[in-house]
Design a protein around this motif. Structure first.
Motif, PDB file in Angstrom:
ATOM      1  N   PHE A 116      -2.703  12.088  17.479  1.00 29.35           N
ATOM      2  CA  PHE A 116      -1.873  11.785  16.259  1.00 29.35           C
ATOM      3  C   PHE A 116      -2.843  10.897  15.456  1.00 29.35           C
ATOM      4  O   PHE A 116      -3.333   9.790  15.643  1.00 29.35           O
ATOM      5  N   GLY A 117      -2.619  11.007  14.124  1.00 29.99           N
ATOM      6  CA  GLY A 117      -3.283  10.495  12.922  1.00 29.99           C
ATOM      7  C   GLY A 117      -2.021  10.219  11.844  1.00 29.99           C
ATOM      8  O   GLY A 117      -1.093  10.861  11.883  1.00 29.99           O
ATOM      9  N   LEU A 118      -2.250   9.096  11.226  1.00 27.10           N
ATOM     10  CA  LEU A 118      -1.280   8.691  10.171  1.00 27.10           C
ATOM     11  C   LEU A 118      -1.743   8.459   8.781  1.00 27.10           C
ATOM     12  O   LEU A 118      -2.913   7.717   8.774  1.00 27.10           O
ATOM     13  N   ILE A 119      -1.190   9.108   7.685  1.00 23.96           N
ATOM     14  CA  ILE A 119      -1.925   8.896   6.218  1.00 23.96           C
ATOM     15  C   ILE A 119      -0.704   8.467   5.602  1.00 23.96           C
ATOM     16  O   ILE A 119       0.325   9.047   5.583  1.00 23.96           O
ATOM     17  N   TYR A 120      -0.618   7.383   5.085  1.00 23.24           N
ATOM     18  CA  TYR A 120       0.629   6.791   4.352  1.00 23.24           C
ATOM     19  C   TYR A 120       0.095   6.169   3.071  1.00 23.24           C
ATOM     20  O   TYR A 120      -1.000   5.650   2.858  1.00 23.24           O
ATOM     21  N   LEU A 121       1.344   5.957   2.176  1.00 25.06           N
ATOM     22  CA  LEU A 121       1.044   5.331   0.718  1.00 25.06           C
ATOM     23  C   LEU A 121       1.278   3.836   1.211  1.00 25.06           C
ATOM     24  O   LEU A 121       2.293   3.516   1.717  1.00 25.06           O
ATOM     25  N   SER A 122       0.340   3.006   0.578  1.00 25.99           N
ATOM     26  CA  SER A 122       0.762   1.503   0.688  1.00 25.99           C
ATOM     27  C   SER A 122       0.749   1.065  -0.714  1.00 25.99           C
ATOM     28  O   SER A 122      -0.279   0.994  -1.620  1.00 25.99           O
ATOM     29  N   SER A 123       1.830   0.562  -1.087  1.00 31.12           N
ATOM     30  CA  SER A 123       2.230  -0.008  -2.361  1.00 31.12           C
ATOM     31  C   SER A 123       2.535  -1.546  -2.422  1.00 31.12           C
ATOM     32  O   SER A 123       2.942  -2.026  -3.373  1.00 31.12           O
ATOM     33  N   GLY A 124       2.212  -2.010  -1.308  1.00 29.69           N
ATOM     34  CA  GLY A 124       2.147  -3.469  -1.096  1.00 29.69           C
ATOM     35  C   GLY A 124       2.488  -4.145   0.145  1.00 29.69           C
ATOM     36  O   GLY A 124       2.311  -3.247   1.157  1.00 29.69           O
ATOM     37  N   PRO A 125       2.605  -5.268   0.368  1.00 24.82           N
ATOM     38  CA  PRO A 125       2.842  -6.061   1.725  1.00 24.82           C
ATOM     39  C   PRO A 125       3.882  -5.480   2.613  1.00 24.82           C
ATOM     40  O   PRO A 125       3.664  -5.203   3.717  1.00 24.82           O
ATOM     41  N   GLN A 126       4.995  -4.995   1.856  1.00 25.90           N
ATOM     42  CA  GLN A 126       6.063  -4.316   2.655  1.00 25.90           C
ATOM     43  C   GLN A 126       5.655  -3.199   3.288  1.00 25.90           C
ATOM     44  O   GLN A 126       6.030  -2.664   4.606  1.00 25.90           O
ATOM     45  N   SER A 127       4.764  -2.273   2.629  1.00 26.16           N
ATOM     46  CA  SER A 127       4.165  -1.083   3.103  1.00 26.16           C
ATOM     47  C   SER A 127       3.523  -1.393   4.512  1.00 26.16           C
ATOM     48  O   SER A 127       3.391  -0.598   5.570  1.00 26.16           O
ATOM     49  N   GLU A 128       2.837  -2.369   4.553  1.00 26.90           N
ATOM     50  CA  GLU A 128       1.812  -2.639   5.672  1.00 26.90           C
ATOM     51  C   GLU A 128       2.722  -3.305   6.849  1.00 26.90           C
ATOM     52  O   GLU A 128       2.587  -2.755   7.967  1.00 26.90           O
ATOM     53  N   PHE A 188      -3.297   4.885   1.246  1.00 30.06           N
ATOM     54  CA  PHE A 188      -4.050   5.142  -0.035  1.00 30.06           C
ATOM     55  C   PHE A 188      -3.265   4.357  -0.952  1.00 30.06           C
ATOM     56  O   PHE A 188      -1.808   4.186  -0.611  1.00 30.06           O
ATOM     57  N   ALA A 189      -3.609   4.275  -2.076  1.00 34.37           N
ATOM     58  CA  ALA A 189      -2.797   3.224  -2.925  1.00 34.37           C
ATOM     59  C   ALA A 189      -1.838   4.197  -3.905  1.00 34.37           C
ATOM     60  O   ALA A 189      -0.816   3.738  -4.456  1.00 34.37           O
ATOM     61  N   GLY A 238       4.531   9.006   2.241  1.00 34.79           N
ATOM     62  CA  GLY A 238       4.018   8.617   1.117  1.00 34.79           C
ATOM     63  C   GLY A 238       4.749   9.601  -0.172  1.00 34.79           C
ATOM     64  O   GLY A 238       5.697  10.149  -0.029  1.00 34.79           O
ATOM     65  N   ASP A 239       4.160   9.637  -1.422  1.00 35.92           N
ATOM     66  CA  ASP A 239       4.653  10.494  -2.463  1.00 35.92           C
ATOM     67  C   ASP A 239       4.668  11.827  -2.346  1.00 35.92           C
ATOM     68  O   ASP A 239       3.797  12.299  -1.136  1.00 35.92           O
ATOM     69  N   PRO A 240       5.205  12.663  -2.852  1.00 41.73           N
ATOM     70  CA  PRO A 240       5.154  14.052  -2.907  1.00 41.73           C
ATOM     71  C   PRO A 240       4.030  14.949  -3.248  1.00 41.73           C
ATOM     72  O   PRO A 240       4.259  16.064  -3.050  1.00 41.73           O
ATOM     73  N   LEU A 241       3.389  14.056  -3.846  1.00 43.29           N
ATOM     74  CA  LEU A 241       2.108  14.892  -4.604  1.00 43.29           C
ATOM     75  C   LEU A 241       0.852  14.864  -3.812  1.00 43.29           C
ATOM     76  O   LEU A 241       0.244  15.887  -3.747  1.00 43.29           O
TER      77      LEU A 241
END
Length: 368
Positions: free
Chosen positions: A177-189, A213-214, A242-245
């Motif tokens: 398993f790998g995870l790709i996620y949107l990080s928009s700030g400390p809460q994301s982490e 990614f940001a 993350g985002d839908p795009l």
């Protein structure tokens, strides 16, 4: 005494409208042909407001919508804070609908001023919502709750199996398993750390690679390297939040590298919708599956937000593409207003929401 923004005959509600030239939103909207303008968005809010006011009981009070135009992009912390302060100080509403969805600064500032907002923040932890209570609400379950659901799905349905839904390059290999996620700030982490901990502690699952990614624009320069790394490490199954795009860029780069992993949908906003799914590389998305928070699709000719608007007004909403995102905010607001009675406060709003399960429970001895 009444709550700020509430009088005997009105409830002041601010509608936050994003900048028309917001670079991130413009980039996203261009991919799906969304040409809705800020003015059309607010007009659609006004239309649904009139519709819902016709059928919901608000005890002599009318919801008065006030438009507020954002002064910065949806990721701009400083502008978000300033906008929230201006709304709370100068407009003094009971509630705000919408907000900049790549920063929590807007919601946190409103909560500090004791102003409620709905659909106004990116995904947060359960503890964060408790700290802002009773002022910040989402229409769907929050990101923390979605991750608990996804962790259970991975742990019970996928872990220990083979990549039976992947392409020929990974098919029938033991899942990694790998995870790709949107990080928009400390809460994301923090959310990511809690997700990994839940997978490990509850189900004995370890993620073999994790990449953030940001925003979807910056991802364009990262995607090739991200997918090359996942391929070289033998990742068979990619979890995406993350985002839908962003999946458009990710899937195109995966195909360019002849890499066809399983893609696990996690319920991230709009990733599981057809309008965005059509923009992804279809050869890749043939290997996508996972849990969704959406209802089963029905024809827009017989149900849905656009159908409802047409039924009431005889024409489509001004913001036709955005209508499915606009109506739920007002539906949520009106449903709670009706159940709050004449004593409308933020605390009563909270009590109604947490009492909803009891309210919809019908004793077995009762007749419908």
């Amino acid at each position: 005494d009444t709550e700020v923004g509430v009088t005997n005959d009105s409830i002041k509600v601010v509608v936050y409208v994003s900048q028309e030239n917001d670079p991130i939103l413009s980039f996203i909207y261009s991919q799906i042909g969304n040409t809705d303008t800020p003015t059309q968005t607010f007009e659609t809010y006004e239309g649904y407001n009139e519709l819902l006011a016709t059928y919901f009981e608000t005890y002599g009070r009318d919801a008065e919508l006030v438009r507020y135009d954002a002064t910065g992009a949806i990721s701009d912390d400083v502008a978000a804070t300033t906008d929230a302060e201006t709304i709370a100080r100068d407009i003094q509403p009971f509630a705000v609908l919408g907000g900049p969805l790549l920063t929590e600064a807007f919601a946190e500032t409103l909560a500090a001023y004791q102003v409620m907002c709905i659909s106004c923040t990116p995904g947060q932890t359960i503890e964060w919502y408790a700290e802002q209570a009773p002022y910040v609400w989402d229409v769907q379950k929050n990101t923390n709750q979605s991750q608990i659901m996804v962790a259970e799905y991975v742990g019970k349905r996928l872990a220990g199996g083979t990549a039976e839904f992947g392409g020929d390059d990974v098919k029938d290999q033991p899942r990694k398993f790998g995870l790709i996620y949107l990080s928009s700030g400390p809460q994301s982490e923090q959310l990511r750390e809690e997700f990994e901990a839940t997978l490990d502690e509850e189900y004995g699952v370890t993620l073999d690679d994790v990449v953030s990614f940001a925003d979807p624009i910056s991802l364009a320069g990262q995607a090739r390297e991200i997918l090359a790394r996942m391929k070289s490490e033998g990742i068979t199954t990619i979890l995406y939040t993350g985002d839908p795009l962003a999946p458009q860029t990710l899937t195109e780069n995966a195909t360019a590298q002849d890499y066809f992993p399983e893609w696990v949908i996690t319920g991230s906003a709009l990733v599981d919708t057809s309008i965005f799914g059509r923009t992804y590389d279809q050869e890749q998305w043939a290997h996508a599956f996972g849990p969704s928070n959406l209802f089963a699709r029905v024809s827009p000719e017989v149900a849905g937000s656009v159908f409802l608007y047409r039924w009431f007004y005889g024409e489509s909403p001004p913001a036709r593409t955005s209508a499915p995102l606009i109506l739920p905010n007002l539906q949520f607001l009106y449903s709670v207003l009706q159940c709050s009675g004449t004593d409308l406060t933020h605390e009563m709003f909270r009590q109604v929401i947490f009492g909803a399960e009891m309210m919809r429970t019908v004793p077995e001895s009762s007749s419908a």
